[in-house]
Design an enzyme around this catalytic site. Structure first.
Site, PDB file in Angstrom:
ATOM      1  N   PHE A  24     -16.872 -14.627 -35.812  1.00 13.58           N
ATOM      2  CA  PHE A  24     -16.248 -14.168 -37.061  1.00 13.58           C
ATOM      3  C   PHE A  24     -15.823 -12.713 -36.905  1.00 13.58           C
ATOM      4  CE2 PHE A  24     -16.576 -12.115 -41.261  1.00 13.58           C
ATOM      5  CZ  PHE A  24     -15.651 -12.874 -41.961  1.00 13.58           C
ATOM      6  N   GLY A  25     -14.558 -12.437 -37.120  1.00 11.59           N
ATOM      7  CA  GLY A  25     -14.046 -11.065 -37.063  1.00 11.59           C
ATOM      8  C   GLY A  25     -13.755 -10.560 -38.457  1.00 11.59           C
ATOM      9  N   SER A  28     -11.243  -5.025 -36.571  1.00 13.28           N
ATOM     10  CA  SER A  28     -10.126  -5.118 -35.625  1.00 13.28           C
ATOM     11  C   SER A  28     -10.005  -6.517 -35.036  1.00 13.28           C
ATOM     12  CB  SER A  28     -10.294  -4.088 -34.504  1.00 13.28           C
ATOM     13  OG  SER A  28     -11.409  -4.404 -33.704  1.00 13.28           O
ATOM     14  N   GLU A  99     -17.026  -4.593 -28.000  1.00 14.87           N
ATOM     15  CA  GLU A  99     -17.843  -4.240 -29.169  1.00 14.87           C
ATOM     16  C   GLU A  99     -19.135  -3.525 -28.763  1.00 14.87           C
ATOM     17  OE1 GLU A  99     -16.561  -4.748 -32.194  1.00 14.87           O
ATOM     18  OE2 GLU A  99     -14.816  -5.710 -31.309  1.00 14.87           O
TER      19      GLU A  99
HETATM   20  C1  SIN Z   1     -15.018  -7.009 -36.064  1.00 17.33           C
HETATM   21  O1  SIN Z   1     -13.814  -6.791 -36.097  1.00 17.33           O
HETATM   22  O2  SIN Z   1     -15.464  -8.121 -36.427  1.00 17.33           O
HETATM   23  C2  SIN Z   1     -16.002  -6.008 -35.558  1.00 17.33           C
HETATM   24  C3  SIN Z   1     -15.645  -4.588 -35.779  1.00 17.33           C
HETATM   25  C4  SIN Z   1     -14.416  -4.147 -35.068  1.00 17.33           C
HETATM   26  O3  SIN Z   1     -14.299  -4.363 -33.844  1.00 17.33           O
HETATM   27  O4  SIN Z   1     -13.530  -3.586 -35.709  1.00 17.33           O
END
Ligand code: SIN
Length: 200
Positions: A24-25, A28, A99
């Protein structure tokens, strides 16, 4: 906890016995899917809200001058919409590297937005005990910080503007993201535009 979480994620949560995993994002990962995936679909999780409370040493800032990026903070009753990607376990080599700045993978329930049903999936969380954590501040201070930060992935402002646009494209609202976007736009030169590349 060290801000580099690559080894920690691989030790505490091996995934190679699984055929595929949902990711799940919420930040970004919504607008920048730089990894192969089997399928993707809009989803949400409950009990969490987005906050620009995590420092970025490697993407939108540097170790000397960290930028501000998103993490999730527990909030009973909250709903956070994002994008879910079904990936093969080897994809986490890339994702863990991307990440690595304080984020740990955690399993949670994902609920599909455009069809009934749910699935367990992984989300990257940066909790308050990681060394890169910055914590809360006022919207104006967060926007001022973001306006002056940049790192190897580009200006910190681009992170906010692309995310806000991606959420609007999904017909989703996020009060915190939109408030930071507004405060940021008031500070940025009018011609500072953002090129959008859809993630999914
Ligand atoms: C995400 O996007 O789910 C994690 C945080 C990021 O990489 O911006």
């Amino acid at each position: 906890m060290s801000h580099n979480t690559i080894a920690l994620n691989q030790q505490r949560q091996p995934l190679h016995h699984l055929e595929s995993v949902w990711l799940f994002g919420y930040g970004s990962l919504i607008y920048k899917a730089d990894f192969p995936f089997l399928q993707c679909k809009p989803a949400c999780i409950y009990g969490w809200q987005r906050r620009f409370w995590q420092g970025s040493h490697d993407h939108r800032g540097t170790p000397e001058a960290p930028g501000r990026v998103l993490t999730l903070v527990e909030a009973p009753g909250a709903r956070c919409a994002g994008m879910a990607y079904q990936v093969t376990p080897d994809t986490f080599e890339h994702l863990d590297h991307r990440e690595k700045n304080g984020y740990l993978r955690v399993f949670t329930d994902l609920h599909w937005l455009e069809e009934p049903g749910q699935s367990e999936g992984l989300v990257y969380l940066a909790s308050a005990d990681n060394e890169a954590y910055l914590g809360p501040d006022t919207d104006a201070a967060i926007a001022a910080h973001i306006a002056q930060s940049a790192g190897p992935s580009g200006p910190n402002s681009e992170y906010v503007l692309k995310l806000a646009q991606a959420l609007r494209d999904m017909n989703e609202a996020d009060e915190h993201v939109f408030a930071i976007e507004q405060a940021l736009l008031e500070r940025l030169p009018a011609n500072d535009t953002v090129k959008l590349t859809p993630g999914c």
